[in-house]
Scaffold this motif. Structure first.
Motif, PDB file in Angstrom:
ATOM      1  N   GLU A 173      80.382  72.496  54.922  1.00  0.00           N
ATOM      2  CA  GLU A 173      79.491  71.675  56.029  1.00  0.00           C
ATOM      3  C   GLU A 173      79.977  72.203  57.314  1.00  0.00           C
ATOM      4  O   GLU A 173      81.593  72.942  57.618  1.00  0.00           O
ATOM      5  CB  GLU A 173      80.564  70.233  56.219  1.00  0.00           C
ATOM      6  N   VAL A 174      78.963  72.507  58.206  1.00  0.00           N
ATOM      7  CA  VAL A 174      79.229  73.278  59.423  1.00  0.00           C
ATOM      8  C   VAL A 174      79.070  72.191  60.831  1.00  0.00           C
ATOM      9  O   VAL A 174      78.391  71.874  60.966  1.00  0.00           O
ATOM     10  CB  VAL A 174      78.861  74.660  59.103  1.00  0.00           C
ATOM     11  N   VAL A 175      79.945  72.565  61.602  1.00  0.00           N
ATOM     12  CA  VAL A 175      79.620  72.439  63.289  1.00  0.00           C
ATOM     13  C   VAL A 175      79.555  73.471  64.234  1.00  0.00           C
ATOM     14  O   VAL A 175      79.926  74.681  64.306  1.00  0.00           O
ATOM     15  CB  VAL A 175      80.341  71.294  63.292  1.00  0.00           C
ATOM     16  N   ASN A 176      77.933  73.384  64.699  1.00  0.00           N
ATOM     17  CA  ASN A 176      77.541  74.469  65.685  1.00  0.00           C
ATOM     18  C   ASN A 176      76.925  74.090  67.312  1.00  0.00           C
ATOM     19  O   ASN A 176      76.360  73.051  66.784  1.00  0.00           O
ATOM     20  CB  ASN A 176      76.496  76.154  65.146  1.00  0.00           C
ATOM     21  N   PRO A 177      77.796  74.585  68.258  1.00  0.00           N
ATOM     22  CA  PRO A 177      76.653  74.514  69.117  1.00  0.00           C
ATOM     23  C   PRO A 177      75.657  74.891  69.559  1.00  0.00           C
ATOM     24  O   PRO A 177      75.254  77.143  68.908  1.00  0.00           O
ATOM     25  CB  PRO A 177      78.476  74.509  70.830  1.00  0.00           C
ATOM     26  N   PHE A 178      74.060  74.424  70.009  1.00  0.00           N
ATOM     27  CA  PHE A 178      72.948  75.971  69.734  1.00  0.00           C
ATOM     28  C   PHE A 178      72.163  75.459  71.751  1.00  0.00           C
ATOM     29  O   PHE A 178      72.079  74.493  71.405  1.00  0.00           O
ATOM     30  CB  PHE A 178      71.811  75.165  68.365  1.00  0.00           C
ATOM     31  N   MET A 179      71.404  76.339  71.718  1.00  0.00           N
ATOM     32  CA  MET A 179      70.370  76.304  72.292  1.00  0.00           C
ATOM     33  C   MET A 179      69.642  76.227  71.517  1.00  0.00           C
ATOM     34  O   MET A 179      69.303  77.458  70.788  1.00  0.00           O
ATOM     35  CB  MET A 179      70.595  76.966  73.630  1.00  0.00           C
ATOM     36  N   VAL A 180      68.808  75.693  71.312  1.00  0.00           N
ATOM     37  CA  VAL A 180      67.375  75.388  70.695  1.00  0.00           C
ATOM     38  C   VAL A 180      65.990  75.599  71.480  1.00  0.00           C
ATOM     39  O   VAL A 180      66.231  74.505  72.202  1.00  0.00           O
ATOM     40  CB  VAL A 180      67.223  74.767  69.253  1.00  0.00           C
TER      41      VAL A 180
ATOM     42  N   ASN B 297      66.925  72.844  74.396  1.00  0.00           N
ATOM     43  CA  ASN B 297      67.798  70.743  73.644  1.00  0.00           C
ATOM     44  C   ASN B 297      69.172  71.557  72.871  1.00  0.00           C
ATOM     45  O   ASN B 297      68.862  72.756  72.977  1.00  0.00           O
ATOM     46  CB  ASN B 297      67.308  70.602  72.206  1.00  0.00           C
ATOM     47  N   LYS B 298      69.477  71.463  73.877  1.00  0.00           N
ATOM     48  CA  LYS B 298      71.341  72.104  74.028  1.00  0.00           C
ATOM     49  C   LYS B 298      71.940  70.663  72.909  1.00  0.00           C
ATOM     50  O   LYS B 298      71.317  69.813  73.108  1.00  0.00           O
ATOM     51  CB  LYS B 298      71.989  72.155  75.193  1.00  0.00           C
ATOM     52  N   ILE B 299      72.083  71.317  71.666  1.00  0.00           N
ATOM     53  CA  ILE B 299      72.648  70.179  71.099  1.00  0.00           C
ATOM     54  C   ILE B 299      73.888  70.691  69.672  1.00  0.00           C
ATOM     55  O   ILE B 299      74.528  71.572  70.748  1.00  0.00           O
ATOM     56  CB  ILE B 299      71.659  70.318  69.380  1.00  0.00           C
ATOM     57  N   ARG B 300      74.908  69.690  69.191  1.00  0.00           N
ATOM     58  CA  ARG B 300      75.574  70.332  68.356  1.00  0.00           C
ATOM     59  C   ARG B 300      75.336  69.608  66.890  1.00  0.00           C
ATOM     60  O   ARG B 300      74.813  68.523  66.883  1.00  0.00           O
ATOM     61  CB  ARG B 300      76.795  68.727  69.063  1.00  0.00           C
ATOM     62  N   LEU B 301      74.923  70.595  66.471  1.00  0.00           N
ATOM     63  CA  LEU B 301      74.205  70.102  64.467  1.00  0.00           C
ATOM     64  C   LEU B 301      75.073  70.179  63.809  1.00  0.00           C
ATOM     65  O   LEU B 301      76.200  71.529  63.520  1.00  0.00           O
ATOM     66  CB  LEU B 301      73.409  71.133  64.723  1.00  0.00           C
ATOM     67  N   THR B 302      75.452  69.192  62.680  1.00  0.00           N
ATOM     68  CA  THR B 302      76.891  69.038  62.066  1.00  0.00           C
ATOM     69  C   THR B 302      75.555  69.293  60.206  1.00  0.00           C
ATOM     70  O   THR B 302      73.998  68.983  60.772  1.00  0.00           O
ATOM     71  CB  THR B 302      77.182  67.826  61.449  1.00  0.00           C
TER      72      THR B 302
END
Length: 155
Positions: A124-131, A112-117
């Motif tokens: 509060e952090v926002v990160n793009p991840f490949m999970v 899953n390519k996600i944008r996690l808040t």
């Protein structure tokens, strides 16, 4: 002479059986679109359970030997559940941008390519991840064996 021929034939027969065993076990199971959709739905549900702190549902989903790899820590099942329960990591929103599924034998690998808040350490952090999520079928149910976050650069 007959004993030697018989012995060689028997040896050849046993060798051919032994050589065919790995081929029989190496064949991969193929999964249909329904199974792939089931895993996509399960993965999405897992993100919601994490946001809603549904510990009982997560406890049932996570295999006893599961591992979780975050940016700053590697955890076992109990550590992950305790982190979610305590709010050590509070999953606020997961925007799933892309999903793919691959199978290795009966093991499912969901990317899953996600944008996690999330809220981590009160911030509060926002990160793009490949999970990477690894699922294995156990007693007719998919169990999560591994969940690994890889932070993407430039997103």
């Amino acid at each position: 002479m007959e004993k030697k021929v018989l012995k060689n034939k028997l040896l050849l027969f046993i060798l051919s059986i032994v050589m065919s065993i790995p081929v029989a076990y190496a064949q991969e199971t193929t999964y249909d679109e329904k199974t792939k959709q089931e895993l996509i739905d399960l993965s999405k549900q897992k993100w919601q359970w994490m946001a809603d702190k549904k510990i009982e549902s997560l406890d049932e989903l996570f295999h006893q030997e599961s591992v979780f790899v975050h940016m700053g820590a590697t955890m076992n099942k109990e550590q992950e559940l305790n982190t979610i329960r305590s709010g050590g990591i509070q999953y606020k929103h997961t925007e799933i941008q892309e999903t793919s599924i691959r199978f290795v034998g009966n093991t499912a690998i969901v990317l899953n390519k996600i944008r996690l808040t999330a809220i981590v350490g009160g911030n509060e952090v926002v990160n793009p991840f490949m999970v990477t999520e690894v699922y294995v079928p156990i007693e007719g149910k998919w169990k999560l064996g591994s969940l690994s976050f890889t932070r993407l650069l430039g997103n």
